[in-house]
Write a protein that holds these residues in place. Sequence first.
Motif, PDB file in Angstrom:
ATOM      1  N   ALA A  83       0.844  -1.200   0.000  1.00 30.05           N
ATOM      2  CA  ALA A  83       0.000   0.000   0.000  1.00 30.05           C
ATOM      3  C   ALA A  83       0.875   1.244   0.000  1.00 30.05           C
ATOM      4  CB  ALA A  83      -0.918   0.005   1.229  1.00 30.05           C
ATOM      5  N   THR A  84       0.538   2.177  -0.860  1.00 35.71           N
ATOM      6  CA  THR A  84       1.282   3.427  -0.907  1.00 35.71           C
ATOM      7  C   THR A  84       0.314   4.598  -0.841  1.00 35.71           C
ATOM      8  OG1 THR A  84       3.068   4.599  -2.050  1.00 35.71           O
ATOM      9  CG2 THR A  84       1.369   3.540  -3.421  1.00 35.71           C
ATOM     10  N   SER A  85       0.832   5.823  -0.955  1.00 38.62           N
ATOM     11  CA  SER A  85       0.011   6.981  -0.588  1.00 38.62           C
ATOM     12  C   SER A  85      -0.794   7.591  -1.724  1.00 38.62           C
ATOM     13  CB  SER A  85       0.903   8.071   0.025  1.00 38.62           C
ATOM     14  OG  SER A  85       1.928   8.447  -0.885  1.00 38.62           O
ATOM     15  N   THR A  86      -0.395   7.360  -2.975  1.00 43.10           N
ATOM     16  CA  THR A  86      -1.102   7.993  -4.084  1.00 43.10           C
ATOM     17  C   THR A  86      -1.331   7.002  -5.225  1.00 43.10           C
ATOM     18  OG1 THR A  86       0.913   8.700  -5.255  1.00 43.10           O
ATOM     19  CG2 THR A  86       0.025  10.201  -3.570  1.00 43.10           C
ATOM     20  N   TYR A 115      -7.919   0.031  -6.585  1.00 41.02           N
ATOM     21  CA  TYR A 115      -8.154   1.410  -6.168  1.00 41.02           C
ATOM     22  C   TYR A 115      -9.374   1.467  -5.248  1.00 41.02           C
ATOM     23  CZ  TYR A 115      -5.475   2.129 -10.525  1.00 41.02           C
ATOM     24  OH  TYR A 115      -4.537   2.077 -11.528  1.00 41.02           O
ATOM     25  N   GLY A 116      -9.610   2.641  -4.693  1.00 40.28           N
ATOM     26  CA  GLY A 116     -10.827   2.836  -3.927  1.00 40.28           C
ATOM     27  C   GLY A 116     -12.047   2.776  -4.836  1.00 40.28           C
ATOM     28  N   ARG A 117     -13.202   2.425  -4.268  1.00 38.23           N
ATOM     29  CA  ARG A 117     -14.423   2.205  -5.063  1.00 38.23           C
ATOM     30  C   ARG A 117     -14.750   3.385  -5.975  1.00 38.23           C
ATOM     31  NH1 ARG A 117     -19.592  -0.424  -4.824  1.00 38.23           N
ATOM     32  NH2 ARG A 117     -19.141  -1.597  -2.935  1.00 38.23           N
ATOM     33  N   LYS A 203      -7.310 -13.436  -6.802  1.00 34.77           N
ATOM     34  CA  LYS A 203      -6.507 -14.429  -7.514  1.00 34.77           C
ATOM     35  C   LYS A 203      -5.017 -14.103  -7.464  1.00 34.77           C
ATOM     36  CE  LYS A 203     -10.176 -15.605 -10.809  1.00 34.77           C
ATOM     37  NZ  LYS A 203     -10.591 -15.556 -12.236  1.00 34.77           N
ATOM     38  N   ALA A 204      -4.685 -12.857  -7.130  1.00 32.41           N
ATOM     39  CA  ALA A 204      -3.289 -12.412  -7.161  1.00 32.41           C
ATOM     40  C   ALA A 204      -2.550 -12.807  -5.891  1.00 32.41           C
ATOM     41  CB  ALA A 204      -3.240 -10.900  -7.351  1.00 32.41           C
ATOM     42  N   ARG A 205      -1.254 -12.900  -5.999  1.00 31.20           N
ATOM     43  CA  ARG A 205      -0.392 -13.153  -4.833  1.00 31.20           C
ATOM     44  C   ARG A 205       0.214 -11.853  -4.310  1.00 31.20           C
ATOM     45  NH1 ARG A 205      -1.945 -16.784  -2.079  1.00 31.20           N
ATOM     46  NH2 ARG A 205      -3.814 -16.285  -3.256  1.00 31.20           N
ATOM     47  N   ILE A 206       0.303 -10.855  -5.183  1.00 30.21           N
ATOM     48  CA  ILE A 206       0.744  -9.520  -4.764  1.00 30.21           C
ATOM     49  C   ILE A 206      -0.337  -8.536  -5.172  1.00 30.21           C
ATOM     50  CG2 ILE A 206       2.384  -7.653  -5.192  1.00 30.21           C
ATOM     51  CD1 ILE A 206       4.593  -9.642  -5.263  1.00 30.21           C
ATOM     52  N   VAL A 207      -0.833  -7.782  -4.208  1.00 32.04           N
ATOM     53  CA  VAL A 207      -1.893  -6.807  -4.452  1.00 32.04           C
ATOM     54  C   VAL A 207      -1.360  -5.415  -4.134  1.00 32.04           C
ATOM     55  CG1 VAL A 207      -4.210  -6.030  -3.838  1.00 32.04           C
ATOM     56  CG2 VAL A 207      -3.690  -8.480  -3.901  1.00 32.04           C
ATOM     57  N   VAL A 208      -1.449  -4.517  -5.109  1.00 30.49           N
ATOM     58  CA  VAL A 208      -1.035  -3.130  -4.922  1.00 30.49           C
ATOM     59  C   VAL A 208      -2.269  -2.289  -4.653  1.00 30.49           C
ATOM     60  CG1 VAL A 208       0.128  -1.149  -5.956  1.00 30.49           C
ATOM     61  CG2 VAL A 208       0.909  -3.471  -6.482  1.00 30.49           C
ATOM     62  N   THR A 209      -2.230  -1.507  -3.591  1.00 30.40           N
ATOM     63  CA  THR A 209      -3.370  -0.663  -3.250  1.00 30.40           C
ATOM     64  C   THR A 209      -2.868   0.625  -2.607  1.00 30.40           C
ATOM     65  OG1 THR A 209      -5.560  -0.655  -2.196  1.00 30.40           O
ATOM     66  CG2 THR A 209      -3.772  -1.720  -0.981  1.00 30.40           C
ATOM     67  N   ASN A 210      -3.752   1.336  -1.937  1.00 28.93           N
ATOM     68  CA  ASN A 210      -3.377   2.610  -1.310  1.00 28.93           C
ATOM     69  C   ASN A 210      -3.648   2.572   0.183  1.00 28.93           C
ATOM     70  OD1 ASN A 210      -6.286   3.532  -0.931  1.00 28.93           O
ATOM     71  ND2 ASN A 210      -6.208   3.270  -3.148  1.00 28.93           N
ATOM     72  N   HIS A 211      -3.089   3.545   0.901  1.00 25.19           N
ATOM     73  CA  HIS A 211      -3.251   3.593   2.353  1.00 25.19           C
ATOM     74  C   HIS A 211      -4.722   3.647   2.760  1.00 25.19           C
ATOM     75  CE1 HIS A 211       1.003   5.544   2.805  1.00 25.19           C
ATOM     76  NE2 HIS A 211       1.060   4.254   2.542  1.00 25.19           N
ATOM     77  N   ALA A 240       2.375  -7.242   4.783  1.00 25.28           N
ATOM     78  CA  ALA A 240       2.026  -5.949   4.187  1.00 25.28           C
ATOM     79  C   ALA A 240       3.253  -5.053   4.157  1.00 25.28           C
ATOM     80  CB  ALA A 240       0.908  -5.276   4.975  1.00 25.28           C
ATOM     81  N   VAL A 241       3.347  -4.265   3.103  1.00 27.01           N
ATOM     82  CA  VAL A 241       4.368  -3.228   2.998  1.00 27.01           C
ATOM     83  C   VAL A 241       3.633  -1.898   2.874  1.00 27.01           C
ATOM     84  CG1 VAL A 241       6.275  -2.283   1.672  1.00 27.01           C
ATOM     85  CG2 VAL A 241       6.010  -4.765   1.846  1.00 27.01           C
ATOM     86  N   LEU A 242       3.872  -0.991   3.806  1.00 31.60           N
ATOM     87  CA  LEU A 242       3.275   0.338   3.757  1.00 31.60           C
ATOM     88  C   LEU A 242       4.363   1.317   3.335  1.00 31.60           C
ATOM     89  CD1 LEU A 242       1.064   0.328   6.984  1.00 31.60           C
ATOM     90  CD2 LEU A 242       0.537  -0.490   4.696  1.00 31.60           C
ATOM     91  N   ASP A 243       4.394   1.622   2.044  1.00 25.82           N
ATOM     92  CA  ASP A 243       5.368   2.571   1.522  1.00 25.82           C
ATOM     93  C   ASP A 243       4.872   3.994   1.789  1.00 25.82           C
ATOM     94  OD1 ASP A 243       7.626   3.474   0.299  1.00 25.82           O
ATOM     95  OD2 ASP A 243       7.052   2.899  -1.722  1.00 25.82           O
ATOM     96  N   GLU A 244       5.792   4.949   1.793  1.00 27.39           N
ATOM     97  CA  GLU A 244       5.443   6.326   2.164  1.00 27.39           C
ATOM     98  C   GLU A 244       4.674   6.328   3.489  1.00 27.39           C
ATOM     99  OE1 GLU A 244       6.517   9.051   0.162  1.00 27.39           O
ATOM    100  OE2 GLU A 244       7.664   7.360  -0.630  1.00 27.39           O
ATOM    101  N   ALA A 245       5.197   5.583   4.440  1.00 27.15           N
ATOM    102  CA  ALA A 245       4.477   5.304   5.693  1.00 27.15           C
ATOM    103  C   ALA A 245       4.277   6.532   6.568  1.00 27.15           C
ATOM    104  CB  ALA A 245       5.213   4.215   6.480  1.00 27.15           C
ATOM    105  N   HIS A 246       4.984   7.628   6.286  1.00 26.16           N
ATOM    106  CA  HIS A 246       4.792   8.841   7.089  1.00 26.16           C
ATOM    107  C   HIS A 246       3.388   9.425   6.913  1.00 26.16           C
ATOM    108  CE1 HIS A 246       6.313  10.189   3.152  1.00 26.16           C
ATOM    109  NE2 HIS A 246       5.604  11.282   3.342  1.00 26.16           N
TER     110      HIS A 246
END
Length: 697
Positions: A83-86, A115-117, A203-211, A240-246
Amino acid sequence: MNMKARAMDLDDVFSPGGVLEHNIPFYSYRESQSEMASLISEAFSSERIAALEAGTGIGKSFAYLVPAFLAIMNDRKRRVVIATSTITLENQLYEKDIPVINKALKADLPVAILYGRSNYLCLLKFREKEEELSLLLEDDESDFSRFRQWVLSTESGALTDLKIKGALPFFYESASDANTCRGSKCPYFTDCFFYNARKRAKKARIVVTNHHLFILDGKSRYERDIGYDEDLILPEFDYAVLDEAHHIEDEAEKLLSLSYSYEGFRKALDFLLKKDKSIGNRNRIEYMKDLVTEKGAEKVFAAELKSIRDELDIFDQNLSNILPLYTKESEILLDDRLKGVLSSSVELSGELARHIRNAVFSFTRALGEVKTDEDINVSLAMRNINELNCYAGVLSDFFLIDGYKESVPYFVRERSGRYSMLISPMDVGTKLYYMFFSKVKSIILSSATLTVGKDFSHFLSRIGLEKSDVIKARYDSPFNFRRNLLLLVPNDGIPYGKNIEAEYCEYVASECARAIRMSSGGALVLFTSNDMLSAVTEMVRALLPDMKILRQDGRNTNRKKLLDQFKEDKDSSLFATASFWEGVDAPGDTLRLLVISKLPFSPPTSPMNKARTQVLEKEGRSSFMDITLPEAVIKFKQGIGRLIRSENDRGAVLVLDGRLSRKNYRRAFLESIPECYIPDDTERANIPDKLESFLYQ
């Protein structure tokens, strides 16, 4: 290297001559990147949390992606959520970084982006809009016709894929919305962009999403007592990996706040009262006639809702009349004095809340047991009735909060001029801990700006991890800042003060103009307020009529378009605030001068700052040392991080706020940035000479 005989490990991937260097052009081994990846792999295997600060140039995305891929390749039942910020960063990971790693490792792992709904088109809404605007379809060149062609051809239905100028209003009107979504009962469910994106994620093993989506998922799991071994908003996952975690604290604060808005309230009412052709030209309350056990209960409820709508208008008008007379601030903390000023609003709010609750209680009692899964129209009606009850809760509780121990009530002026009401948590850390830090097997927190003076304490305390066993590590940028970054802090700079705002703006404009003239443009000038940005920009344009000065224009600015203009003309200068303190990536000669007009201290007038200051002072603590200074240092780091984006970048930073040369907190700022060249004899008079000798030597 015989990797068929054993599982691939990090040394195989990162070492000189390894998988990445062999498969990726221009890749070069970086020791700090390899060390960071090793620590992340350790955190995954030991099921711990890691907070890792990685300076520019480390290559942190590869450092966390490789361990994620290897963990799944060793056990393909696992799933990692990143999950990242943008949305921009989401797309960069999904479209660029992940495919490179997937190919280099020959992993062939299924990957999805979510993405968000509201970022997905709702086909049902679109078809309704299509019928409404059928005449526009006769013109093949109309914005709606071109939008329709996009709808018919798009695979994702996502806003990020829409490139048609003039089509955005149509998309927003047709965006997916939880309160009106029919789910599996929708005639377009099979083709639904949102649900198909969720199916791909499962179905995915890696899911990219947002904070936002990550925290919303955690909040929903906590409220429903559902673990991370089940699917919810996100599919079940292990790591989970939270990038741009600030950004995590701010995003959590938004999501965990309770809110009332006139627009949202009115939308729920209109949804219930508006006649709909699909249900026999009745409204949704009339539609539920056969479900009530008390004759005429639906008519009484519909009449009550119309009366509530009138009361809502009166309450909204009352706020809009009084608050602007009290203050011109766009965000206003509710305190005892304001409660007195708003005595009529307090009374109206209480009456409105009671009316809603009584009406909803009477109607739901008359309904008896309702099986919402059997009729989508009933389900949608009940969702919006529950929404009204939530608004009633905010209206009821808002004016009763006292002391700010747990919650902070404040008003926000919207673009329309109306005021929304928010109840935000004083501390999100405890909630974050119980939502996911204590439940997910392993979480990696990564960013270039997590520490203050090389210390993680402030960041960890704000997100609820001050007492947790967290792996912590910092990785300095491999770039030569000592050689490539000049930091100018004039000893005779004017310290900013609210009481000298006009004089300070003239000072900033004068020094900016001289510095930009010497650098021949290529400057990014950062501000902390729109008022100062506006005033200084106009002064500098008058002083430099022959130079191109771009300016961020409040909420109406298209950020990407403005950045593209700045990058295309390397001698232009960009004056900006807010989000431009981070996320600006203009390597090379485009950006050679960064000007910080004022140290980025949060305004003491912001509601959360005021409330936290009061609480900390009652406890005998300093809000400046505990909150204001650490947050300003982190933003200062983010601002300076805009300048050196590649190994060959070279540039100067000019900090005009005289407080940095005079105050005892100077050390906190300077120790938090990379070691660079800081002349100790800088004066306003010699700034142009120092810039010239550094930039053009």
